[in-house]
Design an enzyme around this catalytic site. Structure first.
Site, PDB file in Angstrom:
ATOM      1  N   SER A 255      24.379  41.516 -15.405  1.00  0.00           N
ATOM      2  CA  SER A 255      23.001  41.867 -15.775  1.00  0.00           C
ATOM      3  C   SER A 255      22.163  40.591 -15.738  1.00  0.00           C
ATOM      4  CB  SER A 255      22.999  42.425 -17.202  1.00  0.00           C
ATOM      5  OG  SER A 255      21.695  42.540 -17.710  1.00  0.00           O
TER       6      SER A 255
ATOM      7  N   TYR B 155      25.881  42.966 -26.135  1.00  0.00           N
ATOM      8  CA  TYR B 155      25.679  43.195 -24.692  1.00  0.00           C
ATOM      9  C   TYR B 155      25.535  41.859 -23.967  1.00  0.00           C
ATOM     10  CZ  TYR B 155      23.600  45.391 -20.503  1.00  0.00           C
ATOM     11  OH  TYR B 155      23.330  45.823 -19.228  1.00  0.00           O
TER      12      TYR B 155
HETATM   13  P1  NAD Z   1      24.644  54.737 -17.448  1.00  0.00           P
HETATM   14  O1  NAD Z   1      24.669  55.041 -18.913  1.00  0.00           O
HETATM   15  O2  NAD Z   1      23.886  55.626 -16.539  1.00  0.00           O
HETATM   16  O3  NAD Z   1      26.113  54.619 -16.890  1.00  0.00           O
HETATM   17  C1  NAD Z   1      27.146  54.054 -17.629  1.00  0.00           C
HETATM   18  C2  NAD Z   1      28.436  54.574 -17.080  1.00  0.00           C
HETATM   19  O4  NAD Z   1      29.495  54.018 -17.853  1.00  0.00           O
HETATM   20  C3  NAD Z   1      28.545  56.091 -17.166  1.00  0.00           C
HETATM   21  O5  NAD Z   1      29.141  56.585 -15.999  1.00  0.00           O
HETATM   22  C4  NAD Z   1      29.443  56.293 -18.358  1.00  0.00           C
HETATM   23  O6  NAD Z   1      30.180  57.498 -18.280  1.00  0.00           O
HETATM   24  C5  NAD Z   1      30.340  55.085 -18.217  1.00  0.00           C
HETATM   25  N1  NAD Z   1      31.053  54.770 -19.448  1.00  0.00           N
HETATM   26  C6  NAD Z   1      30.556  54.500 -20.678  1.00  0.00           C
HETATM   27  N2  NAD Z   1      31.556  54.325 -21.554  1.00  0.00           N
HETATM   28  C7  NAD Z   1      32.705  54.476 -20.862  1.00  0.00           C
HETATM   29  C8  NAD Z   1      34.075  54.423 -21.209  1.00  0.00           C
HETATM   30  N3  NAD Z   1      34.471  54.185 -22.469  1.00  0.00           N
HETATM   31  N4  NAD Z   1      34.990  54.637 -20.228  1.00  0.00           N
HETATM   32  C9  NAD Z   1      34.611  54.914 -18.963  1.00  0.00           C
HETATM   33  N5  NAD Z   1      33.333  54.979 -18.579  1.00  0.00           N
HETATM   34  C10 NAD Z   1      32.394  54.758 -19.525  1.00  0.00           C
HETATM   35  O7  NAD Z   1      24.145  53.217 -17.352  1.00  0.00           O
HETATM   36  P2  NAD Z   1      23.746  52.279 -16.120  1.00  0.00           P
HETATM   37  O8  NAD Z   1      22.400  51.775 -16.410  1.00  0.00           O
HETATM   38  O9  NAD Z   1      24.041  52.933 -14.847  1.00  0.00           O
HETATM   39  O10 NAD Z   1      24.742  51.060 -16.369  1.00  0.00           O
HETATM   40  C11 NAD Z   1      25.814  50.755 -15.509  1.00  0.00           C
HETATM   41  C12 NAD Z   1      26.125  49.274 -15.623  1.00  0.00           C
HETATM   42  O11 NAD Z   1      25.000  48.530 -15.174  1.00  0.00           O
HETATM   43  C13 NAD Z   1      26.414  48.814 -17.051  1.00  0.00           C
HETATM   44  O12 NAD Z   1      27.462  47.860 -17.048  1.00  0.00           O
HETATM   45  C14 NAD Z   1      25.107  48.158 -17.452  1.00  0.00           C
HETATM   46  O13 NAD Z   1      25.284  47.177 -18.432  1.00  0.00           O
HETATM   47  C15 NAD Z   1      24.678  47.560 -16.126  1.00  0.00           C
HETATM   48  N6  NAD Z   1      23.246  47.234 -16.065  1.00  0.00           N
HETATM   49  C16 NAD Z   1      22.312  48.216 -16.141  1.00  0.00           C
HETATM   50  C17 NAD Z   1      20.972  47.859 -16.081  1.00  0.00           C
HETATM   51  C18 NAD Z   1      19.882  48.899 -16.131  1.00  0.00           C
HETATM   52  O14 NAD Z   1      18.703  48.512 -16.226  1.00  0.00           O
HETATM   53  N7  NAD Z   1      20.181  50.172 -16.054  1.00  0.00           N
HETATM   54  C19 NAD Z   1      20.602  46.537 -15.947  1.00  0.00           C
HETATM   55  C20 NAD Z   1      21.582  45.561 -15.882  1.00  0.00           C
HETATM   56  C21 NAD Z   1      22.908  45.934 -15.941  1.00  0.00           C
END
Ligand code: NAD
Length: 257
Positions: A139, A152
């Protein structure tokens, strides 16, 4: 760019960025393993949709990334893991002195330790196959901090460090390890932060999006899940064979500030 013949395991891929990456991997010809901790009909339907849309093999495997044994079992059950995308992640927003300890533990387990366990299980398979790519979804918060997101930010800084160590341990092999550092991408994880942030800053939704979330993203646009997928596919390309142990920011200029 063809990833035909490769298998990509994407943790946390029934939603958001993970699902976007799964689609781009499949579009490039890779077989994909979709994962989450649930085992609903919709989860299996996602895999079927990917097969229908891209003509590749796709399978859903339930595994809870907060549990070390299940992280390792995911890789074993996949049977092959040429490309490992460590993407599963959760968030909790609270000041340190009010941050629930169980939330800290869950975030460190899912956002950081899971990547250690899956990488440990996948590297022997990559070595046997003679090729491998580890792509960790960190991130902008793996490189910078913000208030109220202690667990986080600690986990995301940690996964950048794990990425570097993985790269050094595989440097003499045809295996690379890199981290993608997204800025804000409008996914369910980000949507879920909006109500708390509205309360914390006493703002409406639009104001939170503009003044808090995109405040540090100079492009003033959310990045997209397709852009994350495209970056991950690039990291699997021959052009990226000497890119290892680094971070690629896809953040609209956030970390240039
Ligand atoms: P999201 O909530 O849409 O997806 C998260 C995913 O993780 C889902 O598929 C969920 O089922 C899975 N998950 C959660 N707990 C779990 C567990 N215990 N076991 C297995 N799977 C699990 O969120 P997102 O925004 O798509 O985030 C995905 C990644 O991207 C994360 O690591 C997040 O930190 C990172 N990220 C997101 C952003 C953003 O702005 N959305 C920015 C930087 C980084």
């Amino acid at each position: 760019m063809s990833l035909s013949g490769k298998t990509a395991v994407i943790t946390g891929s029934n939603s958001g960025i993970g699902l976007g990456i799964a689609h781009e991997m499949a579009r490039a010809g890779a077989s994909v393993i979709i994962n989450s901790f649930s085992d609903r009909d919709e989860d299996h339907a996602i895999a079927a949709e990917i097969t229908a849309k891209h003509g590749v093999e796709a399978r859903y495997i339930k595994a809870d990334m907060s549990k070390p044994d299940e992280c390792r079992a995911l890789i074993e059950q996949a049977g092959a893991c040429d490309i490992l995308i460590n993407n599963a992640g959760i968030q909790h927003v609270a000041p340190i002195d009010e941050f629930p300890a169980e939330k800290w533990d869950a975030i460190i387990a899912i956002n950081l330790s899971s990547a250690f366990h899956t990488t440990a299980a996948a590297l022997p398979m990559m070595r046997k196959a003679g090729w491998g790519r580890v792509v960790n979804i960190a991130s902008a918060h793996g490189l910078t901090a913000s208030p109220f997101k202690s667990a986080y930010i600690a986990a995301k800084h940690g996964i950048v460090g794990l990425t570097k160590t993985t790269a050094l341990e595989t440097a003499r092999e045809p295996i690379t390890a890199n981290a993608i550092c997204p800025g804000y991408v409008l996914t369910p994880l980000v949507e879920a932060q909006i109500p708390d942030t509205m309360e914390k800053y006493n703002m409406g939704r639009d104001e939170v999006v503009e003044k808090v979330m995109l405040e540090r993203q100079p492009s003033k646009e959310f990045a997209t899940v397709e852009q994350m997928g495209g970056t991950a596919v690039f990291l699997c390309s021959d052009a990226a064979a000497q890119i290892t142990g680094t971070t690629i920011s896809v953040d609209g200029g956030w970390t240039a500030l």
